[in-house]
Design a protein around this motif. Structure first.
Motif, PDB file in Angstrom:
ATOM      1  N   GLY A  56       0.877  -1.181  -0.018  1.00 52.44           N
ATOM      2  CA  GLY A  56      -0.027  -0.076   0.102  1.00 52.44           C
ATOM      3  C   GLY A  56       0.884   1.034   0.101  1.00 52.44           C
ATOM      4  N   GLY A  57       1.888   1.219   0.780  1.00 53.83           N
ATOM      5  CA  GLY A  57       2.664   2.302   0.753  1.00 53.83           C
ATOM      6  C   GLY A  57       3.435   2.678  -0.479  1.00 53.83           C
ATOM      7  N   LEU A  58       4.023   1.823  -1.375  1.00 53.96           N
ATOM      8  CA  LEU A  58       4.821   1.720  -2.380  1.00 53.96           C
ATOM      9  C   LEU A  58       3.742   2.206  -3.564  1.00 53.96           C
ATOM     10  CD1 LEU A  58       6.870  -1.612  -2.364  1.00 53.96           C
ATOM     11  CD2 LEU A  58       7.745   0.954  -2.127  1.00 53.96           C
ATOM     12  N   LEU A  59       2.471   1.588  -3.497  1.00 53.56           N
ATOM     13  CA  LEU A  59       1.515   1.919  -4.544  1.00 53.56           C
ATOM     14  C   LEU A  59       0.864   3.469  -4.494  1.00 53.56           C
ATOM     15  CD1 LEU A  59      -0.449  -1.366  -4.928  1.00 53.56           C
ATOM     16  CD2 LEU A  59       1.355  -0.680  -6.597  1.00 53.56           C
ATOM     17  N   SER A  60       0.875   3.790  -3.120  1.00 53.67           N
ATOM     18  CA  SER A  60       0.252   5.065  -2.855  1.00 53.67           C
ATOM     19  C   SER A  60       1.555   6.249  -3.293  1.00 53.67           C
ATOM     20  CB  SER A  60       0.036   5.380  -1.322  1.00 53.67           C
ATOM     21  OG  SER A  60      -0.229   6.716  -1.014  1.00 53.67           O
ATOM     22  N   ALA A  61       2.886   6.073  -3.055  1.00 58.50           N
ATOM     23  CA  ALA A  61       3.853   6.830  -3.546  1.00 58.50           C
ATOM     24  C   ALA A  61       3.777   6.946  -4.723  1.00 58.50           C
ATOM     25  CB  ALA A  61       5.176   6.444  -2.750  1.00 58.50           C
ATOM     26  N   TYR A  62       3.816   5.866  -5.643  1.00 62.78           N
ATOM     27  CA  TYR A  62       3.663   5.806  -7.035  1.00 62.78           C
ATOM     28  C   TYR A  62       2.484   6.700  -7.569  1.00 62.78           C
ATOM     29  CZ  TYR A  62       2.964   4.204 -11.938  1.00 62.78           C
ATOM     30  OH  TYR A  62       3.014   4.380 -13.090  1.00 62.78           O
ATOM     31  N   ASP A  63       1.460   6.653  -7.213  1.00 61.92           N
ATOM     32  CA  ASP A  63       0.226   7.323  -7.578  1.00 61.92           C
ATOM     33  C   ASP A  63       0.490   8.784  -6.899  1.00 61.92           C
ATOM     34  OD1 ASP A  63      -1.369   5.477  -8.705  1.00 61.92           O
ATOM     35  OD2 ASP A  63      -2.677   5.001  -6.995  1.00 61.92           O
ATOM     36  N   LEU A  64       0.992   8.942  -5.948  1.00 62.09           N
ATOM     37  CA  LEU A  64       1.028  10.606  -5.687  1.00 62.09           C
ATOM     38  C   LEU A  64       2.022  11.189  -6.318  1.00 62.09           C
ATOM     39  CD1 LEU A  64       0.927  10.170  -1.596  1.00 62.09           C
ATOM     40  CD2 LEU A  64      -0.672  11.541  -3.119  1.00 62.09           C
ATOM     41  N   ILE A  65       3.220  10.275  -6.701  1.00 62.84           N
ATOM     42  CA  ILE A  65       4.472  11.158  -7.617  1.00 62.84           C
ATOM     43  C   ILE A  65       3.784  11.118  -8.980  1.00 62.84           C
ATOM     44  CG2 ILE A  65       6.650  10.538  -8.673  1.00 62.84           C
ATOM     45  CD1 ILE A  65       7.425   9.286  -5.669  1.00 62.84           C
ATOM     46  N   THR A  66       3.246  10.056  -9.703  1.00 61.12           N
ATOM     47  CA  THR A  66       2.770  10.279 -10.785  1.00 61.12           C
ATOM     48  C   THR A  66       1.688  11.275 -11.112  1.00 61.12           C
ATOM     49  OG1 THR A  66       1.346   8.359 -10.705  1.00 61.12           O
ATOM     50  CG2 THR A  66       3.571   7.944 -11.647  1.00 61.12           C
ATOM     51  N   SER A  67       1.162  11.754  -9.979  1.00 61.06           N
ATOM     52  CA  SER A  67       0.205  12.849  -9.894  1.00 61.06           C
ATOM     53  C   SER A  67       0.858  14.100  -9.688  1.00 61.06           C
ATOM     54  CB  SER A  67      -1.112  12.610  -8.853  1.00 61.06           C
ATOM     55  OG  SER A  67      -1.654  11.214  -8.956  1.00 61.06           O
ATOM     56  N   ASN A  68       1.911  14.149  -9.681  1.00 60.43           N
ATOM     57  CA  ASN A  68       2.853  15.313  -9.437  1.00 60.43           C
ATOM     58  C   ASN A  68       2.544  16.170  -8.210  1.00 60.43           C
ATOM     59  OD1 ASN A  68       4.551  17.312 -10.401  1.00 60.43           O
ATOM     60  ND2 ASN A  68       3.102  18.351 -11.395  1.00 60.43           N
ATOM     61  N   VAL A  69       2.711  15.349  -7.234  1.00 60.40           N
ATOM     62  CA  VAL A  69       2.512  15.696  -5.773  1.00 60.40           C
ATOM     63  C   VAL A  69       3.945  16.597  -5.423  1.00 60.40           C
ATOM     64  CG1 VAL A  69       3.139  13.756  -4.591  1.00 60.40           C
ATOM     65  CG2 VAL A  69       1.865  15.528  -3.422  1.00 60.40           C
ATOM     66  N   THR A  70       5.011  16.105  -6.064  1.00 59.75           N
ATOM     67  CA  THR A  70       6.268  16.518  -5.898  1.00 59.75           C
ATOM     68  C   THR A  70       6.538  17.920  -6.549  1.00 59.75           C
ATOM     69  OG1 THR A  70       7.219  15.373  -7.400  1.00 59.75           O
ATOM     70  CG2 THR A  70       7.326  14.283  -5.259  1.00 59.75           C
ATOM     71  N   GLY A  71       5.624  18.174  -7.448  1.00 57.46           N
ATOM     72  CA  GLY A  71       6.120  19.264  -8.418  1.00 57.46           C
ATOM     73  C   GLY A  71       7.202  19.163  -9.289  1.00 57.46           C
ATOM     74  N   LYS A  72       7.456  17.737  -9.452  1.00 61.48           N
ATOM     75  CA  LYS A  72       8.487  17.400 -10.461  1.00 61.48           C
ATOM     76  C   LYS A  72       8.125  16.848 -11.610  1.00 61.48           C
ATOM     77  CE  LYS A  72      12.317  16.868  -6.897  1.00 61.48           C
ATOM     78  NZ  LYS A  72      12.918  16.219  -6.354  1.00 61.48           N
TER      79      LYS A  72
END
Ligand SMILES: *[C@@H]1O[C@H](CO)[C@@H](O)[C@H](O)[C@H]1NC(C)=O
Ligand SMILES: *[C@@H]1O[C@H](CO)[C@@H](O)[C@H](O)[C@H]1NC(C)=O
Length: 543
Positions: free
Chosen positions: A152-168
């Protein structure tokens, strides 16, 4: 010695609770002859006038910052003294490998660090993840715990990062590295489903991956895989993972034999792995059962057309809970708790910190289905869990609590003499006084706040946070405490649970910070994310 078990659902905890409530076989036989409980009518929530159409949210930047600082402190202590082991022992500056030694705190903290935009911590964790060796561990692997925390932690990080939460942007290189590890882990875990029925064995060994040969599994550990495994299929395009978890879930959606469904939609706890048949009728909204019910409505939120069956089962469970399980303590009839059941005729007036997620889950159901009675009822449950916090000397709620309901003929343990004054005032007494940094009460405040915009829920969350700061902040981080009804907590468990970073601090941060794509939304179809039971948000399925 009191044993601690992971996040919300835990089979071991159920066994423990069964032990605590004296649920021996002979007693079950004896109470089965009791008259049926009187309450067989629909329950009308007290606040029926409430409408929650367009909540407006208030940002409390200073409070959100205070929560960030608590997260930073928890992480720094872990990083200095425990990383890359699983958990920090904050009072002795030691560590624990209680989740197979893959750095559970780091993986569990990642989605919180991403949401807090804590770039430094995010980088530390993202640099670490590709180095985890998911083939290697000396201890047995829980399919359930590994799924909700690591996968769950890995998939969530994947989804957040690919949703541009990091601004990168999508940051696709780092996202792909996370996904690779998630797939590797799931490929090791999937042997669990290789049983006659497809109901998984929850206990595995790795290197090479193999089942331990368990005979039974419980509804929480079977029914809290489907969101993560389905998400993995949707991200990778490989349908296998979702199919495995959904096949296992099918035994919970059509429970057999009849004894497995004592009330419509409300199930027993254990099934046989060989054939998927239920072997008992006892259950509740607490550990061992809880997140099975939670995921029914969350799957519908994930994809309303594919998981309409899950919604129907959630509605049955919710309606039966309101019809059969509603209980008002005799000393405080203004409060509402959900009883546990031994069978269709016998209730136990006992509940847990773990079960306090139910208020939030009813609220989410009400929002998702646009059905105010569930939202109102959820708010009533939230109010009563709040009462477990404000009634104690520390303003933190206990692990297990009981009450009496004189309207029912079922046996109820008598109030312990030395808690009768406390019970008269508070409407519950304390059966286990520990607080182990669990999230459920604050989690439900979060849903209540998102549904209503009522600032009182922010105040309740702030009060809980300040109380935890006062009592649990120790040494290099935060620790569970032994007795919430003694000022100062009476001693430390010396464990900083991973869900303190994954869940408690995330929900606290969310309730005080700006609206965002990953916040829970009012209005069906508005949610872009759904939270797994470890508070890791994953993206809902797109059409
Ligand atoms: C990602 O977010 C940043 C900062 O908010 C923004 O400048 C950028 O355009 C976004 N990129 C994409 C691909 O959406
Ligand atoms: C009440 O008495 C029991 C039995 O002597 C004891 O174990 C327990 O700690 C007491 N509880 C309180 C709140 O004083």
């Amino acid at each position: 010695m009191f044993l601690f078990f992971g996040a919300r659902p835990s089979v071991a905890l159920t066994a423990l609770v069964a032990g605590l409530i004296g649920l021996g076989d002979s007693q079950v036989a004896a109470v089965a002859t009791q008259k049926p409980p009187p309450q067989r009518r629909d329950y009308t929530p007290r606040d029926t006038t409430a409408r929650y159409d367009t909540p407006e949210y208030i940002v409390h930047s200073a409070r959100a910052d205070a929560v960030r600082q608590a997260f930073q402190r928890s992480w720094d202590g872990y990083y200095k003294y425990a990383f890359p082991h699983d958990s920090l022992r904050p009072t002795t500056n030691g560590y624990l490998d209680d989740r197979n030694g893959w750095g559970a705190t780091a993986v569990d903290a990642l989605s919180t660090a991403l949401i807090m935009q804590d770039t430094k911590v995010v980088d530390q964790i993202l640099n670490y993840i590709p180095t985890i060796d998911f083939d290697k561990t000396d201890t047995s692997v829980s399919l359930f715990e590994t799924t909700i925390r690591y996968l769950g932690g890995l998939l969530s990080a994947y989804d957040l990062i690919t949703s541009n939460v990091t601004g990168k942007g999508g940051d696709s290189k780092r996202a792909q590295a996370i996904l690779k590890q998630a797939v590797h882990l799931a490929d090791n875990l999937k042997v669990a489903f290789d049983t006659q029925s497809g109901v998984p064995d929850n206990d595995l060994w790795f290197n090479p991956p193999r089942k331990s040969g368990s005979v039974h599994n419980a509804i929480a550990t079977v029914g809290t895989l489907v969101l993560e495994w389905t998400r993995l299929s949707d991200i990778t395009g490989n349908p296998l993972y979702g199919k495995l978890a959904q096949r296992a879930e099918s035994y919970l959606l059509s429970p057999r034999p009849k004894l497995g469904e004592p009330f419509p939609g409300l199930l027993g706890t254990y099934l046989k792995i060989s054939n998927g048949q239920f072997v008992d009728s006892s259950g509740g909204w607490g550990g061992g059962d809880d997140s099975f019910y939670e995921y029914l409505i969350k799957m519908y939120l994930y994809d309303p057309s594919a998981f309409a069956d899950y919604k129907r089962r959630w509605i049955l469970a919710a309606d039966s809970s309101m019809k059969y399980l509603v209980s008002h303590p005799s000393s405080r009839p203004d409060l509402t708790y959900l009883a546990m059941w031994r069978d269709s005729r016998t209730l136990d007036f006992v509940s847990q910190h773990l079960a306090c997620f139910s208020g939030g889950n009813f609220i989410l159901g009400g929002l998702t289905l646009n059905t105010p009675k569930y939202t109102s009822f959820g708010l009533e449950l939230v109010n009563s869990c709040h009462n477990t916090y404000t009634s104690t000397a520390t303003h933190i709620g206990p692990e297990i609590f009981r009450w009496e309901d004189s309207r029912f003929p079922s046996p109820s343990q008598p109030v312990p003499q030395n808690q009768s004054d406390f019970y008269a005032k508070s409407g519950f007494w304390i059966d286990s006084a520990y607080y182990v940094l669990r999230p459920e009460v604050i989690e439900s405040y979060y849903y209540a706040y998102r549904a209503t915009g009522d600032p009182k829920y922010q105040e309740w969350a702030w009060d809980a946070f300040r109380s935890i700061q006062k009592v649990c902040r120790v040494g290099s981080g935060y620790s569970g405490v032994v007795n919430v009804n003694v000022k100062g907590g009476m001693g430390y468990t010396d464990v900083q649970e991973t869900f303190w970073l994954a869940e408690v601090l995330k929900y606290l941060y969310l309730i005080f910070s700006e609206d965002a794509e990953w916040q829970v939304k009012v209005g069906s179809g508005k949610n872009r994310f759904v939270y797994n039971t470890e508070a890791h948000p994953v993206r809902v399925r797109r059409d």
